[in-house]
Design a protein around this motif. Structure first.
Motif, short mmCIF file in Angstrom:
data_model
loop_
_atom_site.label_atom_id
_atom_site.label_comp_id
_atom_site.label_asym_id
_atom_site.label_seq_id
_atom_site.Cartn_x
_atom_site.Cartn_y
_atom_site.Cartn_z
N VAL A 94 0.72 -55.68 74.87
CA VAL A 94 1.18 -54.19 74.62
C VAL A 94 1.13 -53.25 73.99
CG1 VAL A 94 3.72 -53.93 76.32
CG2 VAL A 94 3.59 -54.36 73.57
N SER A 95 0.29 -52.10 74.36
CA SER A 95 -0.28 -51.55 73.57
C SER A 95 -0.21 -49.86 73.50
CB SER A 95 -2.45 -51.40 73.00
OG SER A 95 -2.20 -50.95 75.01
N VAL A 96 -0.35 -49.10 72.45
CA VAL A 96 -0.25 -47.37 72.60
C VAL A 96 -0.94 -46.76 71.59
CG1 VAL A 96 1.82 -47.20 70.71
CG2 VAL A 96 2.51 -45.59 72.64
N THR A 97 -0.78 -45.52 72.72
CA THR A 97 -2.52 -44.90 72.44
C THR A 97 -1.74 -43.72 71.19
OG1 THR A 97 -1.76 -43.37 74.04
CG2 THR A 97 -3.28 -44.62 73.96
N MET A 98 -2.17 -43.21 70.80
CA MET A 98 -1.36 -42.56 69.53
C MET A 98 -0.94 -41.06 70.32
SD MET A 98 -3.61 -40.84 66.82
CE MET A 98 -3.19 -39.57 65.95
N SER A 99 -1.04 -40.71 71.18
CA SER A 99 -0.10 -39.83 72.91
C SER A 99 1.00 -40.46 73.06
CB SER A 99 -1.44 -38.79 73.51
OG SER A 99 -1.90 -39.64 74.55
N GLY A 100 1.64 -41.72 73.12
CA GLY A 100 2.40 -42.51 73.47
C GLY A 100 2.17 -42.34 75.41
N ALA A 101 0.80 -42.60 75.55
CA ALA A 101 0.08 -43.75 77.03
C ALA A 101 0.58 -45.39 75.98
CB ALA A 101 -1.37 -43.37 76.83
N ILE A 102 1.56 -45.68 76.97
CA ILE A 102 1.61 -47.76 76.81
C ILE A 102 0.76 -47.91 77.69
CG2 ILE A 102 3.08 -49.11 76.62
CD1 ILE A 102 5.23 -46.95 76.27
N LYS A 103 0.02 -49.61 77.36
CA LYS A 103 -0.34 -50.36 79.09
C LYS A 103 -0.03 -51.37 78.58
CE LYS A 103 -5.18 -51.20 80.08
NZ LYS A 103 -6.61 -51.64 80.21
N VAL A 104 0.69 -51.85 79.88
CA VAL A 104 1.25 -53.60 79.55
C VAL A 104 0.23 -54.26 80.55
CG1 VAL A 104 3.07 -54.86 80.47
CG2 VAL A 104 3.15 -52.20 79.25
N THR A 105 -0.25 -54.81 79.92
CA THR A 105 -1.34 -56.68 80.68
C THR A 105 -1.14 -57.61 80.62
OG1 THR A 105 -3.13 -56.52 78.52
CG2 THR A 105 -3.15 -54.70 80.30
N GLY A 106 -1.24 -58.49 81.04
CA GLY A 106 -1.41 -59.86 81.58
C GLY A 106 -1.55 -60.65 82.14
N ILE A 107 -1.50 -62.11 82.40
CA ILE A 107 -1.87 -62.61 84.08
C ILE A 107 -0.64 -63.42 84.40
CG2 ILE A 107 -3.59 -64.79 84.47
CD1 ILE A 107 -5.57 -63.55 82.05
N LEU A 108 -1.02 -63.79 85.71
CA LEU A 108 -0.07 -64.16 87.02
C LEU A 108 -0.25 -65.86 86.76
CD1 LEU A 108 2.87 -63.02 87.53
CD2 LEU A 108 2.32 -62.81 90.02
N LYS A 109 0.31 -66.52 85.76
CA LYS A 109 0.41 -67.98 86.03
C LYS A 109 0.73 -68.89 87.16
CE LYS A 109 -1.25 -67.80 81.39
NZ LYS A 109 -0.92 -68.60 79.88
N SER A 110 2.02 -68.25 88.21
CA SER A 110 2.24 -68.33 89.27
C SER A 110 2.71 -67.65 90.04
CB SER A 110 3.63 -69.03 88.85
OG SER A 110 5.02 -70.11 89.45
N ALA A 111 2.57 -68.28 91.35
CA ALA A 111 2.82 -67.72 92.60
C ALA A 111 4.83 -68.09 92.66
CB ALA A 111 1.71 -68.74 93.61
N ASP A 112 5.56 -68.77 92.44
CA ASP A 112 6.51 -68.97 92.92
C ASP A 112 7.13 -68.82 91.97
OD1 ASP A 112 5.62 -70.55 94.75
OD2 ASP A 112 5.72 -71.86 92.91
N THR A 113 6.90 -68.08 90.51
CA THR A 113 7.97 -67.19 89.65
C THR A 113 7.26 -66.13 88.83
OG1 THR A 113 8.60 -69.25 89.45
CG2 THR A 113 9.36 -67.45 88.14
#
Length: 418
Positions: free
Chosen positions: A249-268
């Motif tokens: 997660v990261s956030v800008t001064m104005s409050g825009a939050i970016k959520v990122t990641g990589i999905l590693k499983s097709a079952d969960t």
């Protein structure tokens, strides 16, 4: 000799007597000296126009006055019935030189313009901003003589002005309790001034709010996902943390939050709770759930692909035709199979599917590719793929495909003639 000496001595005594007598004699005045020329001290403003002349007042002098302007492109002058009359020609500053019959002269500044005041659409600017976040405001000059300059008495509040008189103010609050203030002075081409106050205060709220508190999104296995959340009300100085190390997660001064990641499983599903904190230690949370999907493209991406009817072949968002290559495009039907793609010596990009170009998913589709894309070669041989013709307009077709290799979902698309 004695007779001559006595005579001279008597003359000196007589002259001395009469000289002393004149000093003490009442009622006899010394003739007055010529008065010096005196012209009104303040700079005179003259309005431009046929019937807007002004008079330069002579306070004292010897009469028979003459006058001239040092710049007749700005102002002209003439003496009418002993009065010094001035006519404004164009905006600017000049001098009028006045002389009298006794040879005295005076040089006085003259201001010529359309107006003797600067008027603004605001005399006070009050704005709010998040802590340490710059904010802008505008003040417009509604009346003045052009050639504007602006200056702020606080270096933390910067100002600029356009040629047409639009003043831009920029600053930020650096303290939650104490506003950032400034006095801004506006000056025009002839030195007339106007001032206005600026006050930039920090936004204050008792509740931290997010636009989403529960987010579900689809993600392709092995591919990066990205979700955006926004602070809709808070006090700035934001920080954000995730309770799942696989979700960044990261956030800008104005409050825009970016959520990122990589999905590693097709079952969960990939689940995380993110917590946002502001400068006053107010908190808000949001639940994130990323659901595995085998859909290679979103509906928005599909519409983007369909908006372009040029021939093209893409894999994992990369153009697979190297610029400058004169490839041999494939569009053949044999042995009840259809092949689309291209060949260039040993390099190739080939999609093969059942004997049907109609819209819909195709069975037994395969993908073969041998290509170089920095920094490595791309090699797939008869790889089973999920292929769908998403549009057939009678002259061209558009198709998308996907396959999973080494726990990573790959995707591609093409557009070509029927």
């Amino acid at each position: 000799m004695k007779i001559i000496y006595k005579t001279m001595l008597l003359s000196v005594v007589v002259l001395s007597f009469f000289s002393c007598g004149n000093d003490d004699e009442p009622g006899i005045d010394t003739p007055p000296s010529n008065p010096e020329l005196m012209v009104a001290e303040d700079a005179l403003f003259v309005r431009i126009g046929e019937d807007t002349g002004a008079e330069l007042e002579v306070l004292q002098g010897g009469g028979e006055y003459n006058a001239f302007s040092t710049n007749e492109n700005i102002a002209k002058t003439e003496v009418v019935d002993g009065k010094i009359m001035i006519k404004g020609i164009s905006i600017g500053k000049t001098y009028i030189v006045v002389s009298d019959k006794n040879g005295y002269y005076e040089k006085k500044p003259i201001l010529v313009g359309l107006t003797d005041v600067i008027e603004l659409d605001k005399t006070e600017v009050k704005i709010e901003s998040l802590l340490n976040m710059s904010v802008y405001a505008t003040v417009n000059i509604t009346k003045g003589n052009g050639g504007y300059k602006v200056v702020s008495d606080n270096p933390k509040v910067t100002v600029s002005v356009s040629e047409n008189g639009a003043i831009t103010i920029m600053g930020k609050p650096e303290d939650i309790e104490t506003p950032t203030t400034a006095l801004v002075t506006v000056t025009d081409a002839i030195g007339i001034t106007s001032v206005f106050d600026v006050c930039i205060s920090a936004h204050r709220t008792d509740v931290l709010k997010l636009d989403e508190t529960n987010v579900e999104a689809e993600g392709a296995v092995g591919k990066a996902f990205s979700v955006m959340i926004n602070v809709v009300d808070g006090n700035g100085g934001y920080k954000v943390v995730s309770n799942n190390p696989e979700v960044s997660v990261s956030v800008t001064m104005s409050g825009a939050i970016k959520v990122t990641g990589i999905l590693k499983s097709a079952d969960t599903d990939l689940v995380a709770t993110i917590t946002v904190t502001d400068i006053l230690n107010l908190k808000a949370t949001c639940q994130i759930r990323i659901i595995p999907t085998d859909n290679p493209y979103t509906e928005e991406e599909i519409q983007t692909i369909l908006s372009n009817s040029s021939r093209r072949y893409y894999l994992d968002d990369r153009d697979m035709i190297t610029p400058g290559w004169k490839v041999n495009f494939k569009n053949v039907q044999q042995n009840m199979r259809i092949t689309y793609g291209w060949e260039y010596y040993d390099y190739h990009f080939l999609l093969t599917f059942g004997n049907d170009r109609s819209e819909g998913k195709k069975i037994d589709a395969t993908f073969s590719c041998y290509n170089y894309y920095y920094p490595s070669f791309i090699i797939y041989e008869e790889e089973p793929v999920v292929l769908e013709i998403i549009k057939n307009n009678g002259s061209r077709i558009w198709g998308v495909f996907s396959f999973t290799k080494d726990a990573v979902l790959h995707r591609g698309y093409f557009c070509d003639s029927i």
